[in-house]
Design a protein around this motif. Structure first.
Motif, PDB file in Angstrom:
ATOM      1  N   GLU A  34      33.282  10.754 -35.096  1.00 44.38           N
ATOM      2  CA  GLU A  34      34.272  11.054 -34.059  1.00 44.38           C
ATOM      3  C   GLU A  34      34.074  12.460 -33.520  1.00 44.38           C
ATOM      4  O   GLU A  34      33.364  13.276 -34.118  1.00 44.38           O
ATOM      5  CB  GLU A  34      35.686  10.864 -34.591  1.00 44.38           C
ATOM      6  CG  GLU A  34      36.028  11.576 -35.866  1.00 44.38           C
ATOM      7  CD  GLU A  34      37.371  11.100 -36.410  1.00 44.38           C
ATOM      8  OE1 GLU A  34      38.291  10.850 -35.610  1.00 44.38           O
ATOM      9  OE2 GLU A  34      37.500  10.988 -37.643  1.00 44.38           O
ATOM     10  N   SER A  65      29.976   9.293 -30.006  1.00 45.27           N
ATOM     11  CA  SER A  65      30.982   9.994 -30.814  1.00 45.27           C
ATOM     12  C   SER A  65      31.351  11.361 -30.256  1.00 45.27           C
ATOM     13  O   SER A  65      32.259  12.012 -30.777  1.00 45.27           O
ATOM     14  CB  SER A  65      30.491  10.145 -32.259  1.00 45.27           C
ATOM     15  OG  SER A  65      29.417  11.071 -32.344  1.00 45.27           O
ATOM     16  N   ARG A  69      35.842   7.619 -31.036  1.00 46.19           N
ATOM     17  CA  ARG A  69      35.724   7.367 -32.466  1.00 46.19           C
ATOM     18  C   ARG A  69      34.871   6.119 -32.636  1.00 46.19           C
ATOM     19  O   ARG A  69      35.190   5.053 -32.097  1.00 46.19           O
ATOM     20  CB  ARG A  69      37.104   7.176 -33.102  1.00 46.19           C
ATOM     21  CG  ARG A  69      37.065   7.023 -34.600  1.00 46.19           C
ATOM     22  CD  ARG A  69      38.446   7.122 -35.231  1.00 46.19           C
ATOM     23  NE  ARG A  69      39.401   6.175 -34.670  1.00 46.19           N
ATOM     24  CZ  ARG A  69      40.536   5.807 -35.263  1.00 46.19           C
ATOM     25  NH1 ARG A  69      40.860   6.346 -36.436  1.00 46.19           N
ATOM     26  NH2 ARG A  69      41.348   4.954 -34.694  1.00 46.19           N
TER      27      ARG A  69
END
Length: 306
Positions: A34, A65, A69
């Protein structure tokens, strides 16, 4: 002519998640990447195919990313997930695992509604989870997927008929066969370290048996019910296809498009990747990453159905 594509990014160590599937608990290797400096714009799940693992998505996952996410998983029988001989690895079992894994991930995120990007048999797994296991998805990006007949190379069909013979070949011969099989999927466009990275999970004794087991258990009988319901897909779809895919010809992209529901703009749109083979996520990760990000931006802007 440019040289073979080198290894550019690898995934960190996975988290082994205990996921309840049809009343049983299964261990599945998972990853979550993320943004480091912002809230994610949404959730993206990446589904690999055969004989790959989540590693095939590593460079694309890193790019996505930066904004999203990103969830990855190794199907049981592949990569870093368990490869037990008694674990079914057919498409029905894998689609049920994906549906269960989506529920598992939603436990920590009640508003979990992921975009799914799927390659090869990952496309059949994602479509099966959506159409036959009632998994709700925000969208689908289908990349050189296994769904329509015919699928399975002559080698694939030969192994399926002779699994015990192939499982018993000497290790060095098996290793050479696996590397050549993987390299051929990309029209030999990948550097040796990339081919080695993809082959590595299959090269020990457990991996060798698992390699031939998963081929033997994959069957068009499990994609036929998906094909019959493609017109019932409930989320926006975009299709990506490599024009020089040696395993699944580019013409299947148009056939797939014609079986899916039309969106208000006449789509699904087909994004072509000229000069690329079946392993386009590694052959041209930059182009694939751009195509997926463009798709997600189009959805944010109101394009597509839903």
């Amino acid at each position: 002519m440019p040289g073979p594509v080198p290894l550019r990014f690898t995934l960190p160590a996975p988290v082994l998640a205990d996921v309840e599937v049809d009343g049983d608990v299964e261990r599945i290797a998972t990853w979550v990447l993320e943004p480091a400096d912002r809230a994610p714009a949404g959730d993206v799940v990446l589904c690999h195919g055969t004989p790959w693992s989540a590693r095939v998505w590593a460079p694309v996952a890193r790019a996505l990313s930066q904004e999203y996410r990103v969830f990855l998983w190794d199907m049981p029988g592949y990569g870093a997930s368990p490869k037990d001989a008694g674990t079914p690895v057919d498409l029905v079992a894998q689609r049920r695992r994906l549906a269960a894994l989506l529920r598992h991930w939603s436990d920590d995120s009640p508003k979990f509604s992921p975009h799914v990007v799927a390659h090869d048999i990952g496309g059949a797994v994602a479509l099966g989870a959506h159409l036959l296991e009632d998994a709700d998805l925000a969208s689908l990006f289908l990349l050189d997927i296994v769904t329509l007949d015919p699928w399975g190379s002559p080698f694939f069909r030969l192994v399926a008929r002779n699994e015990p013979v192939f499982a018993a070949v000497p290790g060095p011969l098996h290793g050479a066969l696996v590397r050549e099989y993987i390299a051929g999927a990309a029209n030999h466009a990948l550097a040796a370290d990339v081919v080695g990275m993809l082959a590595e999970p299959w090269l020990d004794d457990v991996g060798q048996a698992a390699f031939y087991r998963q081929i033997a258990q994959l069957s068009p009988e499990h994609t036929a019910p998906i094909v019959s319901r493609l017109g019932e897909v409930r989320c926006p779809v975009r299709i990506g296809w490599a024009e020089d895919d040696p395993w699944i010809p580019f013409e299947q992209a148009g056939r797939l498009r014609n079986l899916l529901p039309r969106d208000p703009d006449g789509g699904p749109e087909v994004v072509a990747f000229p000069g690329r083979g079946h392993l386009v996520p590694l052959e041209d990760d930059a182009a694939v990453g751009r195509a997926v990000l463009t798709w997600l931006a189009d959805l944010d802007g109101g394009a597509g159905r839903g």
